[in-house]
Design an enzyme around this catalytic site. Sequence first.
Site, PDB file in Angstrom:
ATOM      1  CB  VAL A  10      -1.118   0.382   0.793  1.00 32.34           C
ATOM      2  CG1 VAL A  10      -2.038  -1.034   1.020  1.00 32.34           C
ATOM      3  CG2 VAL A  10      -0.641  -0.342   2.283  1.00 32.34           C
ATOM      4  CB  CYS A  11      -0.256   4.836  -0.737  1.00 33.11           C
ATOM      5  SG  CYS A  11       0.323   6.206  -0.673  1.00 33.11           S
ATOM      6  N   PRO A  12       3.029   4.307   1.107  1.00 37.03           N
ATOM      7  CG  PRO A  12       4.858   6.008   1.685  1.00 37.03           C
ATOM      8  CD  PRO A  12       3.522   5.238   2.175  1.00 37.03           C
ATOM      9  CG  MET A 175       2.529   9.644   3.223  1.00 41.02           C
ATOM     10  SD  MET A 175       1.717  10.809   3.851  1.00 41.02           S
ATOM     11  CE  MET A 175      -0.204   9.994   3.921  1.00 41.02           C
TER      12      MET A 175
END
Length: 191
Positions: A10-12, A175
Site C-alpha cells: 500500500v501507499c507509499p 504519501m
Amino acid sequence: MVKVDAIGQVCPVPIIMTKNALKKIEEGQVEVCVDNEISLQNLEKMSQEMGYAYNIENSGEVFRIVINKVKENVNLVEDHDNTVAVLSSQYMGDGDPELGKILMKGFIYTLTEMDFLPKTVLLYNEGVKLAVEGSESLNDLLTLETRGVEILSCGTCLNFYGITDKLKAGTITNMYTIAERQMKATKVVKP
C-alpha cells in the site's frame, strides 16, 4: 531490467520501492508490478515528474509499468519560491466545527485572491473532502488549479472515505509525494 514486485503493498511503499530501484541503476529499465489502480497512477505520475518514459500493461488484476531511465533525464528544477499549503481537515483551527468550516472556506477563497500563490496545495486525511463534488470550497480549488497551483489529494484518504470517484479538483497522489513536497518546500503553510 530491474524487477520490483509491489503486489499487495500500500501507499507509499510501491513508490519507495521503485525510487530505490531507479537509484541503483544509471540507466535502463525498471519493471514494477502492482495490484491496484491508485498505485499505478502514482507510479505513472512519478515517472512523468522525473522525466522518464514508461509503458503500462494491464493483465487483469495486475498492472505492470516499465520505466525507462536515461542518463540525460534530470529531476524537475527546484523553484526558489516553493510554498506548499497543507490542508488536513475541512476545518481551520480547533473549537467550534461550524466556525472552523467557515474559516477554512474563507482561507481557501483568500488564497485565490492572493498575488503570490502557493505552488502546491496538499490535501490529506479529512482535507480531501474539500476537493470533491459538493464541497463548498471546490470552485475556489478549481480556480487555484486554473491559475497553475498543483492540487494533490491523498489516494489512501480518498479510498478510506469512499470518495475517490468524486474528486473534482486536482489529482490523486501518495504519501511519498506528500512528504516530498513538504520536505522540498521553501515554506509550508498549515491553517
